[in-house]
Scaffold this motif. Structure first.
Motif: not given
Length: 199
Positions: A99-106, A133-145, A155-161
């Motif tokens: 969750a974002a609270a554990l990741l210190n942000g979204h 690179g890779v961004v690490r995202l919280s559980a609240e993030v369902g997609a990126v644009r 589900e693991h929240g790692l996204q290459a861009l």
């Protein structure tokens, strides 16, 4: 670049396979035994693509591999560059995102890499650098644009861009919630950085 880290994993082959078939719906819970590597995420943009893989090497160390590819006018994808970063246990990479609270942000950009596109003349843009690179995202993030493309986040929240950094404005990726509503923008680079690591 197209080296085999262990039998069954050749980056150029696996990145093209991932682009052709997409990210598997089910990923292994951990690595070991038959599962020595696993795709983590895929981004396909305008003639640029980025992939991420979790890998277990021959001595039992875990790695996060990120690769960038370019597409020729004929449609063929070619592996251009990549980075390998030592990682914790595979569970850290494949486990559901916190969750974002554990990741210190979204989300956070764990660092980006730039490639000089003029050196090999492999990309026809009037710009010197591309970045990935890779961004690490919280559980609240369902997609990126990014650059008009919306990508569902694994589900693991790692996204290459991958992107072409702007020297006039900050490069950011928009984070969306599970319903597709905007949450915030995550900076990837500062103006003029051209893809240097994000802090």
């Amino acid at each position: 670049m197209d080296r085999t880290h262990h039998p069954g994993y050749t980056p150029a082959t696996e990145t093209r396979r991932l682009i052709a078939h997409g990210l598997p719906k089910v990923l292994p819970e951990t690595l070991g035994g038959r599962h020595r590597f696993s795709p983590l995420s895929l981004y396909v943009g305008d003639r640029l693509a980025a992939t991420a893989f979790a890998r277990l090497d021959d001595v039992g160390l875990f790695w996060l591999d990120v690769w960038i590819l370019s597409q020729s006018r004929g449609g063929r994808w070619t592996l251009r560059d990549g980075t390998s970063t030592a990682a914790g246990p595979a569970d850290d990479l494949l486990a559901p995102s916190p969750a974002a609270a554990l990741l210190n942000g979204h989300g956070r950009a764990d660092g980006t890499v730039r490639s000089d596109i003029n050196a090999g003349r492999w990309f026809p843009w009037p710009a010197r650098w591309v970045a990935y690179g890779v961004v690490r995202l919280s559980a609240e993030v369902g997609a990126v644009r990014l650059e008009g493309r919306t990508i569902m986040v694994p589900e693991h929240g790692l996204q290459a861009l991958a992107w072409a950094p702007s020297h006039k404005k900050e490069t950011s990726v928009e984070l969306l919630d599970q319903k597709g509503e905007p949450i915030c923008a995550l900076p990837l680079t500062e103006p003029g950085e051209g893809g240097t690591p994000a802090r």
